[in-house]
Write an enzyme that holds these catalytic residues in place. Structure first.
Site, PDB file in Angstrom:
ATOM      1  N   SER A 194     -22.553  42.564 -35.666  1.00 46.65           N
ATOM      2  CA  SER A 194     -22.333  41.991 -34.347  1.00 46.65           C
ATOM      3  C   SER A 194     -22.855  42.851 -34.355  1.00 46.65           C
ATOM      4  O   SER A 194     -22.497  43.948 -34.490  1.00 46.65           O
ATOM      5  CB  SER A 194     -20.864  41.714 -34.473  1.00 46.65           C
TER       6      SER A 194
ATOM      7  N   TYR B  66     -12.233  42.110 -35.694  1.00 43.91           N
ATOM      8  CA  TYR B  66     -13.080  41.331 -36.266  1.00 43.91           C
ATOM      9  C   TYR B  66     -14.244  43.088 -36.210  1.00 43.91           C
ATOM     10  O   TYR B  66     -15.032  43.176 -36.859  1.00 43.91           O
ATOM     11  CB  TYR B  66     -13.634  40.511 -34.963  1.00 43.91           C
TER      12      TYR B  66
HETATM   13  N1  NAP Z   1     -22.108  33.079 -33.264  1.00 43.77           N
HETATM   14  C1  NAP Z   1     -22.339  34.745 -32.778  1.00 43.77           C
HETATM   15  O1  NAP Z   1     -22.242  34.470 -31.286  1.00 43.77           O
HETATM   16  C2  NAP Z   1     -22.007  35.422 -33.723  1.00 43.77           C
HETATM   17  C3  NAP Z   1     -22.489  36.550 -33.125  1.00 43.77           C
HETATM   18  C4  NAP Z   1     -22.130  37.564 -33.775  1.00 43.77           C
HETATM   19  C5  NAP Z   1     -22.371  37.676 -35.137  1.00 43.77           C
HETATM   20  N2  NAP Z   1     -22.043  36.384 -35.535  1.00 43.77           N
HETATM   21  C6  NAP Z   1     -21.618  36.893 -37.171  1.00 43.77           C
HETATM   22  O2  NAP Z   1     -22.754  35.499 -37.653  1.00 43.77           O
HETATM   23  C7  NAP Z   1     -21.945  35.094 -39.020  1.00 43.77           C
HETATM   24  C8  NAP Z   1     -22.431  33.676 -38.999  1.00 43.77           C
HETATM   25  O3  NAP Z   1     -20.941  33.498 -38.302  1.00 43.77           O
HETATM   26  P1  NAP Z   1     -21.474  31.811 -36.704  1.00 43.77           P
HETATM   27  O4  NAP Z   1     -21.826  32.094 -35.745  1.00 43.77           O
HETATM   28  O5  NAP Z   1     -22.864  31.473 -38.039  1.00 43.77           O
HETATM   29  O6  NAP Z   1     -20.362  30.870 -36.849  1.00 43.77           O
HETATM   30  P2  NAP Z   1     -20.045  29.852 -37.818  1.00 43.77           P
HETATM   31  O7  NAP Z   1     -20.708  28.302 -37.602  1.00 43.77           O
HETATM   32  O8  NAP Z   1     -18.218  29.288 -37.448  1.00 43.77           O
HETATM   33  O9  NAP Z   1     -19.513  29.613 -39.415  1.00 43.77           O
HETATM   34  C9  NAP Z   1     -19.152  30.797 -40.263  1.00 43.77           C
HETATM   35  C10 NAP Z   1     -19.297  30.695 -41.520  1.00 43.77           C
HETATM   36  O10 NAP Z   1     -19.096  31.160 -42.353  1.00 43.77           O
HETATM   37  C11 NAP Z   1     -17.809  30.516 -43.888  1.00 43.77           C
HETATM   38  N3  NAP Z   1     -16.988  31.158 -43.831  1.00 43.77           N
HETATM   39  C12 NAP Z   1     -15.614  31.200 -42.654  1.00 43.77           C
HETATM   40  N4  NAP Z   1     -14.824  32.034 -43.859  1.00 43.77           N
HETATM   41  C13 NAP Z   1     -14.932  32.275 -44.901  1.00 43.77           C
HETATM   42  C14 NAP Z   1     -14.169  32.688 -45.595  1.00 43.77           C
HETATM   43  N5  NAP Z   1     -12.988  32.702 -46.319  1.00 43.77           N
HETATM   44  N6  NAP Z   1     -15.084  31.664 -47.208  1.00 43.77           N
HETATM   45  C15 NAP Z   1     -16.511  31.455 -47.388  1.00 43.77           C
HETATM   46  N7  NAP Z   1     -17.253  31.678 -46.500  1.00 43.77           N
HETATM   47  C16 NAP Z   1     -16.694  31.337 -44.841  1.00 43.77           C
HETATM   48  C17 NAP Z   1     -17.466  29.216 -42.726  1.00 43.77           C
HETATM   49  O11 NAP Z   1     -18.178  28.281 -43.935  1.00 43.77           O
HETATM   50  P3  NAP Z   1     -17.138  27.780 -44.338  1.00 43.77           P
HETATM   51  O12 NAP Z   1     -15.424  27.224 -43.593  1.00 43.77           O
HETATM   52  O13 NAP Z   1     -16.525  26.315 -45.066  1.00 43.77           O
HETATM   53  O14 NAP Z   1     -16.264  28.545 -45.773  1.00 43.77           O
HETATM   54  C18 NAP Z   1     -19.387  29.534 -41.894  1.00 43.77           C
HETATM   55  O15 NAP Z   1     -20.123  28.678 -43.562  1.00 43.77           O
HETATM   56  C19 NAP Z   1     -20.915  35.027 -38.942  1.00 43.77           C
HETATM   57  O16 NAP Z   1     -20.345  36.214 -39.918  1.00 43.77           O
HETATM   58  C20 NAP Z   1     -20.456  36.405 -37.485  1.00 43.77           C
HETATM   59  O17 NAP Z   1     -19.401  37.033 -37.679  1.00 43.77           O
HETATM   60  C21 NAP Z   1     -21.837  35.756 -35.224  1.00 43.77           C
END
Ligand code: NAP
Length: 265
Positions: free
Chosen positions: A142, A155
């Site tokens: 991130s 985080y």
């Molecule tokens: N969106 C942003 O602005 C942003 C910015 C910076 C970094 N990121 C990073 O991008 C990545 C994806 O996030 P996203 O934005 O796509 O958010 P999201 O829609 O909330 O997706 C998060 C994913 O992680 C999985 N997950 C969460 N806890 C878990 C656990 N204990 N075991 C296994 N899987 C788990 C969830 O699946 P289940 O609930 O099915 O387990 C879901 O598929 C993350 O690492 C996040 O930190 C996102």
């Protein structure tokens, strides 16, 4: 640039957001995908939406917070696909809590999910890639993996820890022909803020303003996958918020001035 066709990708966090879009992009471009997260039904739906043969994907449910029997999971993957070309450690959970008021159980949950879960799976897959003498592992960090940010203390720490780990294994495995990419999203319009842990340990449950007006995961996914295929060491993806990464590096005093004014939402 390598082609996606017939390559095998293991993606965590594939049930939603960025992971979902990356899995679908790869399936639509004739790659093979192992989809992992906790929600098995959602993973099946992600794959089925691509109208592809079941030969092209495998669902492996797992909980990153409590990742056990990882060798069995790996064997399940290898029973279906003879090799693993790419692992994308994407699954993760964000935070909306003030450090001084955050229960240590919440800090541990975030570290287990974002850091230990990713490295447990990586260590297992790395052994296979060393045997293969090829492979590519990505970790989704991130912008707050580059600097601290209000309401994101642990985080941010979990993402910064990923940089240390993955940069180290990159250096260790040059001789094994294994590539490492660190993905640095800014704001992507997913459920990340909805799913973030709030002060009471429950879901934040709000789509923050910054999130709502940001890049779509469908647009982010090909940028990330193409960056991996080009063996980029760092892949920045998002909008103007990424400027803060460069300001932090080249103009630290300006960065600290601006970061006191920035909204944490
Ligand atoms: N969106 C942003 O602005 C942003 C910015 C910076 C970094 N990121 C990073 O991008 C990545 C994806 O996030 P996203 O934005 O796509 O958010 P999201 O829609 O909330 O997706 C998060 C994913 O992680 C999985 N997950 C969460 N806890 C878990 C656990 N204990 N075991 C296994 N899987 C788990 C969830 O699946 P289940 O609930 O099915 O387990 C879901 O598929 C993350 O690492 C996040 O930190 C996102």
């Amino acid at each position: 640039m390598r082609r996606i066709e017939n390559t095998v990708w293991w993606i965590t966090g594939a049930s939603s957001g960025i992971g979902r879009s990356m899995a679908q992009y790869i399936l639509k471009n004739k790659g093979k995908v192992i989809l992992s997260s906790r929600n098995e039904d959602a993973l099946i739906a992600v794959a089925e939406e691509c109208n592809t043969s079941t030969d092209n994907y495998l669902i492996i449910p797992l909980d990153l917070e409590n990742l056990v029997k990882v060798d069995e999971l790996l064997q399940t993957a290898l029973n279906k696909f003879p090799k693993i070309d790419f692992l994308i450690n994407n699954g993760g959970v964000s935070q909306r809590t003030i450090a001084s008021e955050t229960d240590i159980a919440v800090d541990r949950k975030i570290m287990e999910t974002n850091f230990f879960g990713a490295i447990i799976l990586t260590k297992a897959v790395l052994k296979i890639m060393i045997k293969q003498q090829s492979g590519h592992i990505a970790a989704v960090s991130s912008v707050v993996g580059k600097f601290g940010f209000p309401l994101r203390s642990t985080y941010s720490a979990s993402k910064q820890a990923l940089h240390g780990f993955f940069e180290s294994i990159r250096a260790e495995n040059v001789k094994n022909n294994i590539k490492i990419s660190i993905v640095i999203p800014g704001r992507i319009n997913t459920s990340i803020s909805n799913n973030a842990i709030s002060q009471d340990g429950k879901k934040h449950g709000v789509l923050d303003d910054g999130q709502a007006n940001s890049m779509s995961p469908e647009k982010a996914a090909p940028i990330i996958i193409k960056g991996i295929l080009k063996h980029k060491k760092e892949i920045l993806v998002g909008g103007k918020e990424l400027l803060m990464v460069h300001i932090r590096r080249f103009f630290p005093r300006l960065f600290y001035y601006l970061s006191n004014k920035v909204s944490a939402k």
